[in-house]
Design a protein around this motif. Structure first.
Motif, short mmCIF file in Angstrom:
data_model
loop_
_atom_site.label_atom_id
_atom_site.label_comp_id
_atom_site.label_asym_id
_atom_site.label_seq_id
_atom_site.Cartn_x
_atom_site.Cartn_y
_atom_site.Cartn_z
N SER A 104 0.73 -1.18 -0.09
CA SER A 104 -0.07 -0.03 0.07
C SER A 104 0.73 1.29 -0.19
O SER A 104 0.28 2.43 -0.08
CB SER A 104 -0.92 0.05 1.11
N ALA A 119 -4.19 -1.92 -9.56
CA ALA A 119 -4.22 -2.34 -8.32
C ALA A 119 -5.19 -1.23 -7.77
O ALA A 119 -4.74 0.04 -7.87
CB ALA A 119 -3.01 -2.76 -7.85
N ASP A 120 -6.16 -1.61 -6.96
CA ASP A 120 -6.96 -0.56 -6.11
C ASP A 120 -6.32 0.17 -5.33
O ASP A 120 -6.66 1.38 -5.59
CB ASP A 120 -7.83 -1.58 -5.25
N ILE A 121 -5.32 -0.23 -4.43
CA ILE A 121 -4.66 0.77 -3.45
C ILE A 121 -3.67 1.88 -4.26
O ILE A 121 -3.95 3.03 -3.81
CB ILE A 121 -4.00 0.11 -2.53
N ASN A 133 -3.96 5.97 -4.25
CA ASN A 133 -2.91 6.67 -3.82
C ASN A 133 -2.63 7.66 -4.79
O ASN A 133 -1.99 8.69 -4.68
CB ASN A 133 -1.95 5.70 -3.60
#
Ligand code: SF4
Lengths: 467, 190
Positions: free
Chosen positions: B75, B97-99, B103
């Motif tokens: 993360s 990717a989601d995180i 970010n």
């Protein structure tokens, strides 16, 4: 609304929405926030620059773990940068009134180990931390996920986070678990099936008899690695196993509060007929002890199998070959018998007491292989204590192993525990990325049993042959 | 934004590659660009690796184009900081990717998700002409390969779009609703 069947995820999510922004994220209240030394300093700096404070300091818990040494913790930390981050965590915690378990504190340990251990993690909560393996806490039926540093700042400032609601996936595994197959193998198997990005955009609920029969430690191992298939998080409905684990822990509710909490927690399960965007089912009988051969956690296989050819995995040929090249493997290689240089047991994936019991079960009566350097790192001081009390330390010492002090250690190699370039490590951690365990390191992810089998034979070995 | 782009046609580029853990020891947010893709960019003796794209002067620009599943893994927001600090303002991939996606938006990088076919067209266009430009239009939510006119739209929720366009910040928004938050907290069983 109340008649519509809902999933466990829906129930916990809906209970925490403070506001829904139209065509935007939900504003979600966060019950518990964990911080550590690496991803929090810049967040505190942000607060300072804005001239604001921490809204609910008693909902945040700090522990030092990522860059801490695993020997001589009583001495000053050598690396000035690590020391600086540790100091920042301590100073910020005391400045804002946040509970801080620093080096040397008997409760210190890896954030995802100490949270559950001390009863901070409870069913039905929302939990975040600036670390992607926050998904671990989902084992208790909590919504738990990793966040970035801007979000850490956001949670400190407002106890809320902005997130679009994830899609829902249910993964059911039923059937009889084979010999030598641990929770780590179950999750490595699932990731190998759906790939390292197969659950991106989803929140996963694990269901089925395999998870129902699993210990809390095992459930944490499984939920921990949800992120390795891209999922935002994973969760398992709380049940008697969960309640028994929590009952009596330091920060768990007591007396009448316990009864009230328990009554609520018992409602936290997916209703009959609730719908998921994706449902997957696997048969436990198909799962073998697993090992990874590549540079993402989706590149795993049963330990007795051969490395597949890229075509079989469907595309990504160039990346696949780059990965094998990095690892020094060929397609259709078997890993059994390959020489191992390092063995690491620990991390928030497999650094709990059960993992050391499993490790010791193979090591008992055998000797550490001469060519192997082994790092045995408990997830927390409490785990370290248990290892001593249960006689596991004696078994390890007898076999020529040493126990180190708790921390993340070689999981991300921010401290001195780095695997040298080109060396092979069988590791119970969660990531086999290039250089994850040190520049040029080659990681084979596996269970504590496979790690133990490698540690005593010096080569990749099927643990079932030693059981 | 109109810019040439740097191609990185590798899948599953994880945040450990974007910024290795040993560079996460700062307590301030600066200087991360120097270590962007550190181990792909430099040899152990710190000499640049000639075959890595960031060391190839024919590629430049504010847009980084990556293979599928870009930003997987940790993360660490440091990954987004490093990309930003190096000078990129937009990352294009067929899958994020989601995180990492969250970010990026939080640090001021626009993640543009395109179809695998369009991604392929971009890589081909850059291969043909390293100076080829991409035009990213946030208000219209479109991305165009200027040389060929090929165009695709991308998604972004209107709240984030509004913030990105106006330089607003989530924390300002949340501060303004602190009474609601305190009310929620008071009624919470935890
Ligand atoms: S053990 Fe590894 S994955 Fe777990 S919190 Fe530490 S660094 Fe992250």
């Amino acid at each position: 609304m109340s008649n519509t069947p809902r999933t466990l995820f829906d129930k916990v999510w809906d209970a925490h929405v403070v506001r829904q922004i139209e065509d935007g994220p939900s504003i979600l209240f966060i019950d518990r926030h964990f911080i550590h030394e690496v991803t929090s300093p810049v967040a505190f700096l942000g607060l300072q620059q804005r001239g604001i404070g921490v809204m609910f300091p008693d909902r945040t818990f700090a522990t030092a773990d990522h860059n801490t040494p695993t020997i001589n913790q009583h001495l000053p930390v050598q690396d000035p940068f690590s020391a600086n981050q540790l100091k920042a965590l301590e100073t910020n915690s005391s400045k804002y009134g946040i509970s801080h378990w620093g080096l040397g504190n008997p409760k210190n340990g890896i954030v995802h180990v100490v949270g559950p251990e001390n009863g901070i993690t409870l069913p039905g909560m929302t939990i975040v931390c600036g670390d992607s393996h926050t998904s671990t806490h989902g084992a208790f039926g909590a919504i738990a996920f990793g966040i970035g540093t801007s979000e850490v700042e956001m949670v400190l400032a407002s106890q809320c986070i902005m997130q679009p609601k994830a899609k829902k996936m249910r993964i059911a595994v039923d059937g009889k678990i084979g010999k030598g197959v641990t929770p780590k193998d179950v999750i490595l198997y699932i990731i190998a099936k759906i790939s390292a990005s197969g659950a991106t955009g989803y929140f996963v609920e694990y269901a089925g008899s395999v998870f129902e029969n699993m210990s809390m430690e095992g459930r944490m191992t499984v939920c921990n690695m949800s992120i390795e298939m891209g999922a935002r998080g994973g969760m398992i409905a709380p049940d008697e196993t969960t309640f028994n684990y929590i009952n009596g822990r330091e920060k768990a509710p007591k007396g009448a509060d316990w009864d009230k909490a328990l009554a609520y927690w018992k409602t936290l399960k997916t209703d009959e007929g609730a719908s998921f965007d994706v449902e997957l089912k696997y048969d436990a009988a198909d799962i073998e002890p697993m090992i990874t051969y590549g540079t993402n956690p989706g590149m795993g296989m049963g330990i007795s199998n051969k490395i597949p050819v890229a075509e079989a995995l469907g595309g990504g040929q160039a990346s696949f070959e780059k990965s094998l090249q990095y690892m020094g493997f060929q397609k259709e290689d078997s890993l059994i018998g390959k020489k191992v240089d390092y063995v690491f047991i620990g991390s928030c994936t497999n650094g709990r007491i059960e993992d050391f019991r499993a490790f010791a079960s193979i090591v008992k009566g055998r000797k550490k292989a001469d060519n192997v350097t082994a790092w045995i790192v408990p997830g927390s001081h409490i785990v370290e204590q248990q290892i001593k009390e249960e006689g596991i330390l004696d078994i390890l010492t007898e076999a020529g192993f040493q126990l180190r002090q708790p921390g993340c250690s070689a999981c991300l190699a921010m401290n001195d525990d780095k695997i040298p370039a080109g060396k092979y490590a069988v590791s119970t951690s969660n990531r086999n990325f290039e250089g994850r365990q040190g520049p040029g390191s080659r990681t084979l992810l596996a269970s504590p049993l496979v790690a133990a089998a490698a540690a005593v034979t010096g080569v990749v070995t099927d643990p079932r042959d030693l059981m | 934004m109109k810019s040439s782009a740097v191609p990185l046609p590798i899948e599953n580029v994880d945040t450990d590659q974007i910024i290795p853990a040993r560079f996460l020891k700062a307590t301030e947010r600066k200087g991360f660009g120097d270590n962007l893709f550190r181990d792909w960019r430099y040899n152990p003796d710190n000499t640049p690796k000639k075959d890595f794209v960031l060391n190839n002067p024919i590629y430049s620009g504010k847009i980084l184009v990556g293979g599928k599943n870009f930003g997987s893994g940790s993360s660490r927001e440091h990954a987004a900081w490093a990309i930003y600090d190096y000078g990129f303002r937009c990352v294009v991939s067929s899958f994020f990717a989601d995180i990492f996606k969250g970010n990026s938006l939080n640090v001021g990088i626009l993640p543009v998700q395109v179809s695998p076919m369009f991604l392929d067209s971009i890589f081909k266009a850059i291969e043909k002409d390293p100076k080829t430009e991409l035009e990213v239009n946030l208000p219209d939510q479109t991305i165009t390969i200027v040389a060929t006119g090929e165009k695709e739209s991308f998604g972004i929720n209107s709240y984030k779009k509004h913030n990105m366009t106006n330089g607003f910040d989530d924390i300002d928004y949340l501060q303004a609703m602190s009474a609601d938050i305190k009310g929620y907290a008071a009624a919470s069983p935890y």
